[in-house]
Design an enzyme around this catalytic site. Structure first.
Site, PDB file in Angstrom:
ATOM      1  N   TYR A  75     -10.212 -24.800  49.693  1.00  0.00           N
ATOM      2  CA  TYR A  75      -9.609 -25.556  50.384  1.00  0.00           C
ATOM      3  C   TYR A  75     -10.092 -26.961  50.538  1.00  0.00           C
ATOM      4  O   TYR A  75      -9.707 -28.254  50.120  1.00  0.00           O
ATOM      5  CB  TYR A  75      -8.782 -25.245  51.607  1.00  0.00           C
ATOM      6  CG  TYR A  75      -7.651 -26.092  52.278  1.00  0.00           C
ATOM      7  CD1 TYR A  75      -6.581 -26.090  51.572  1.00  0.00           C
ATOM      8  CD2 TYR A  75      -8.104 -27.068  53.531  1.00  0.00           C
ATOM      9  CE1 TYR A  75      -5.323 -27.118  52.422  1.00  0.00           C
ATOM     10  CE2 TYR A  75      -7.094 -27.895  53.915  1.00  0.00           C
ATOM     11  CZ  TYR A  75      -5.971 -27.979  53.513  1.00  0.00           C
ATOM     12  OH  TYR A  75      -4.792 -28.650  53.965  1.00  0.00           O
ATOM     13  N   ALA A  76     -11.406 -26.900  51.378  1.00  0.00           N
ATOM     14  CA  ALA A  76     -11.868 -28.055  51.579  1.00  0.00           C
ATOM     15  C   ALA A  76     -12.500 -28.888  50.296  1.00  0.00           C
ATOM     16  O   ALA A  76     -12.520 -30.099  50.262  1.00  0.00           O
ATOM     17  CB  ALA A  76     -13.293 -27.879  52.754  1.00  0.00           C
ATOM     18  N   ALA A  77     -13.033 -28.214  49.369  1.00  0.00           N
ATOM     19  CA  ALA A  77     -13.777 -28.645  48.175  1.00  0.00           C
ATOM     20  C   ALA A  77     -12.205 -29.287  47.608  1.00  0.00           C
ATOM     21  O   ALA A  77     -12.667 -30.242  46.940  1.00  0.00           O
ATOM     22  CB  ALA A  77     -14.259 -27.474  47.358  1.00  0.00           C
ATOM     23  N   LYS A 108      -9.692 -30.476  48.655  1.00  0.00           N
ATOM     24  CA  LYS A 108      -9.320 -31.734  49.393  1.00  0.00           C
ATOM     25  C   LYS A 108     -10.278 -32.822  49.373  1.00  0.00           C
ATOM     26  O   LYS A 108      -9.790 -33.911  49.372  1.00  0.00           O
ATOM     27  CB  LYS A 108      -8.817 -31.436  50.914  1.00  0.00           C
ATOM     28  CG  LYS A 108      -7.524 -30.705  50.930  1.00  0.00           C
ATOM     29  CD  LYS A 108      -6.526 -30.991  50.319  1.00  0.00           C
ATOM     30  CE  LYS A 108      -5.089 -30.300  50.881  1.00  0.00           C
ATOM     31  NZ  LYS A 108      -3.927 -30.990  50.053  1.00  0.00           N
TER      32      LYS A 108
HETATM   33  N1  LIG Z   1      -0.091 -28.431  58.012  1.00  0.00           N
HETATM   34  C1  LIG Z   1      -1.179 -28.710  58.253  1.00  0.00           C
HETATM   35  O1  LIG Z   1      -1.796 -28.638  59.400  1.00  0.00           O
HETATM   36  C2  LIG Z   1      -1.936 -29.762  57.267  1.00  0.00           C
HETATM   37  C3  LIG Z   1      -3.073 -30.187  57.533  1.00  0.00           C
HETATM   38  C4  LIG Z   1      -3.963 -30.947  56.548  1.00  0.00           C
HETATM   39  C5  LIG Z   1      -3.491 -31.024  55.231  1.00  0.00           C
HETATM   40  N2  LIG Z   1      -2.231 -30.482  55.091  1.00  0.00           N
HETATM   41  C6  LIG Z   1      -1.818 -30.545  53.570  1.00  0.00           C
HETATM   42  O2  LIG Z   1      -0.254 -31.181  53.518  1.00  0.00           O
HETATM   43  C7  LIG Z   1       0.316 -30.748  52.361  1.00  0.00           C
HETATM   44  C8  LIG Z   1       1.623 -30.018  52.887  1.00  0.00           C
HETATM   45  O3  LIG Z   1       1.394 -29.050  53.949  1.00  0.00           O
HETATM   46  P1  LIG Z   1       2.572 -28.380  54.552  1.00  0.00           P
HETATM   47  O4  LIG Z   1       1.673 -27.870  55.968  1.00  0.00           O
HETATM   48  O5  LIG Z   1       3.492 -29.143  54.886  1.00  0.00           O
HETATM   49  O6  LIG Z   1       2.703 -26.853  53.759  1.00  0.00           O
HETATM   50  P2  LIG Z   1       3.966 -25.959  53.413  1.00  0.00           P
HETATM   51  O7  LIG Z   1       3.295 -24.921  53.229  1.00  0.00           O
HETATM   52  O8  LIG Z   1       4.837 -26.299  54.645  1.00  0.00           O
HETATM   53  O9  LIG Z   1       4.389 -26.951  52.372  1.00  0.00           O
HETATM   54  C9  LIG Z   1       4.029 -26.953  50.740  1.00  0.00           C
HETATM   55  C10 LIG Z   1       5.074 -27.049  49.852  1.00  0.00           C
HETATM   56  O10 LIG Z   1       4.285 -27.239  48.659  1.00  0.00           O
HETATM   57  C11 LIG Z   1       4.870 -26.106  47.615  1.00  0.00           C
HETATM   58  N3  LIG Z   1       3.755 -25.812  46.638  1.00  0.00           N
HETATM   59  C12 LIG Z   1       2.599 -25.125  46.814  1.00  0.00           C
HETATM   60  N4  LIG Z   1       2.176 -25.196  45.662  1.00  0.00           N
HETATM   61  C13 LIG Z   1       2.686 -25.804  44.819  1.00  0.00           C
HETATM   62  C14 LIG Z   1       2.753 -26.072  43.256  1.00  0.00           C
HETATM   63  N5  LIG Z   1       1.519 -25.761  42.726  1.00  0.00           N
HETATM   64  N6  LIG Z   1       3.594 -27.015  42.753  1.00  0.00           N
HETATM   65  C15 LIG Z   1       4.788 -27.239  43.477  1.00  0.00           C
HETATM   66  N7  LIG Z   1       4.910 -27.005  44.658  1.00  0.00           N
HETATM   67  C16 LIG Z   1       4.132 -26.201  45.499  1.00  0.00           C
HETATM   68  C17 LIG Z   1       5.029 -25.050  48.479  1.00  0.00           C
HETATM   69  O11 LIG Z   1       6.348 -24.075  47.978  1.00  0.00           O
HETATM   70  C18 LIG Z   1       5.673 -25.395  49.881  1.00  0.00           C
HETATM   71  O12 LIG Z   1       7.181 -25.791  49.757  1.00  0.00           O
HETATM   72  C19 LIG Z   1      -0.570 -29.772  51.747  1.00  0.00           C
HETATM   73  O13 LIG Z   1      -1.169 -30.456  50.728  1.00  0.00           O
HETATM   74  C20 LIG Z   1      -1.505 -29.273  52.868  1.00  0.00           C
HETATM   75  O14 LIG Z   1      -2.794 -28.926  52.518  1.00  0.00           O
HETATM   76  C21 LIG Z   1      -1.491 -29.641  55.920  1.00  0.00           C
END
Ligand SMILES: NC(=O)c1ccc[n+]([C@@H]2O[C@H](COP(=O)([O-])OP(=O)(O)OC[C@H]3O[C@@H](n4cnc5c(N)ncnc54)[C@H](O)[C@@H]3O)[C@@H](O)[C@H]2O)c1
Length: 258
Positions: free
Chosen positions: A163-165, A167
């Site tokens: 994940y970190a890599a 991002k």
């Molecule tokens: N929630 C946190 O604390 C947090 C912190 C830092 C970064 N993020 C990043 O923010 C973004 C959104 O995270 P979130 O917490 O809303 O997650 P979430 O799991 O609630 O939503 C992610 C959505 O992406 C969809 N998805 C996953 N892989 C996919 C793909 N290959 N193609 C199409 N859709 C896909 C999933 O079905 C889901 O609906 C992510 O990239 C996550 O890494 C989240």
């Protein structure tokens, strides 16, 4: 800028079209709603989760905005190419899709590594690469990638090696595309969230001691609501941020401040 436009006019997205990946849940869903509230005329909602796209489409429709759901993998070149050829010009691309990957380095399997790089990093490349040509042609485009402070800090509350890599790769990709597309009127930025109240926090909240440690690392002392991350994304997608490109903006309650 002395063009007579007010801040409110600059944040207005009237007539803009947008494609959001990961639209069905969490940050992507909140972003889709705010884009519609700010006047976007057409939203293309991309997510693997077909079931959750339905209610979102109704919500966006209820705001008087056209919504086109697309239940595809955002990292699938062929599927995104087919979609792009059927939806018309897109002004704003938001990449919020991504899986959950928490294995530590010493037990990480190649399959989780690959799936994580694909869903977080490859998806940003595929969507930007396929939408950029029409943005270049029209000399207008806004791309906002959702990365994470985990990419800057060697992991985070949940995200470990893959994940970190991935991002960190998203932050790097953001900068290189920003540099290459800047001459064409296209701005490319990333938002790097910290702890955000989506389903990702469920395992952290399950253990009160772990949750207490998470919050104690946040200067603001609390997690973000998805709308607080989405607000930064939509600002970067709007003309209110007209002089910002190549930025990887922490929206993290102060966790990663230097
Ligand atoms: N929630 C946190 O604390 C947090 C912190 C830092 C970064 N993020 C990043 O923010 C973004 C959104 O995270 P979130 O917490 O809303 O997650 P979430 O799991 O609630 O939503 C992610 C959505 O992406 C969809 N998805 C996953 N892989 C996919 C793909 N290959 N193609 C199409 N859709 C896909 C999933 O079905 C889901 O609906 C992510 O990239 C996550 O890494 C989240």
């Amino acid at each position: 800028m002395s063009d007579g436009m007010t801040f409110t006019t600059r944040t207005n997205l009237s007539g803009r079209t947008a494609l959001v990946t990961g639209a069905a849940a969490g940050i992507g869903r909140a972003t889709s709603t705010i884009l519609a509230e700010q006047g976007a005329s057409h939203l293309v909602l991309v997510d693997l989760d077909a079931e959750q796209l339905g209610p979102l489409q109704h919500e966006i429709d209820a705001l008087g905005v056209k919504a086109t759901p697309a239940a595809i993998d955002a990292a699938d070149w062929g599927a995104v190419q087919t979609l792009v050829s059927s939806i018309g010009a897109i002004d704003i691309l938001v990449n919020a899709a991504g899986n959950i990957a928490s294995s530590p380095f010493e037990t990480l399997e190649l399959s989780e590594w690959q799936a994580t790089i694909d869903s977080h990093l490859k998806s940003c490349f595929v969507t930007a690469r396929l939408l950029a040509p029409s943005m270049v042609k029209r000399e207008y485009g806004r791309i906002v990638n959702v990365a994470s402070i985990a990419g800057k800090r060697g992991g985070g509350f949940l995200g470990k090696t893959a994940y970190a890599a991935a991002k960190a790769g998203v932050d790097g990709l953001t900068k290189v595309i920003a540099r290459e597309l800047a001459p064409h009127g296209i701005r490319v930025n990333a938002v790097d969230p910290g702890l955000t109240d989506t389903r990702r926090l469920i395992p952290l909240r399950a253990d009160p001691e772990v949750w207490r440690r998470c919050l104690s690392a946040v200067p603001l002392g609390r997690e973000a609501q998805p709308s607080e991350i989405a607000g930064a994304i939509v600002w970067l997608a709007s003309d209110a941020s007209s002089y910002v490109t190549g930025e990887t903006m922490n929206v993290d309650g102060g966790v990663a401040m230097e």
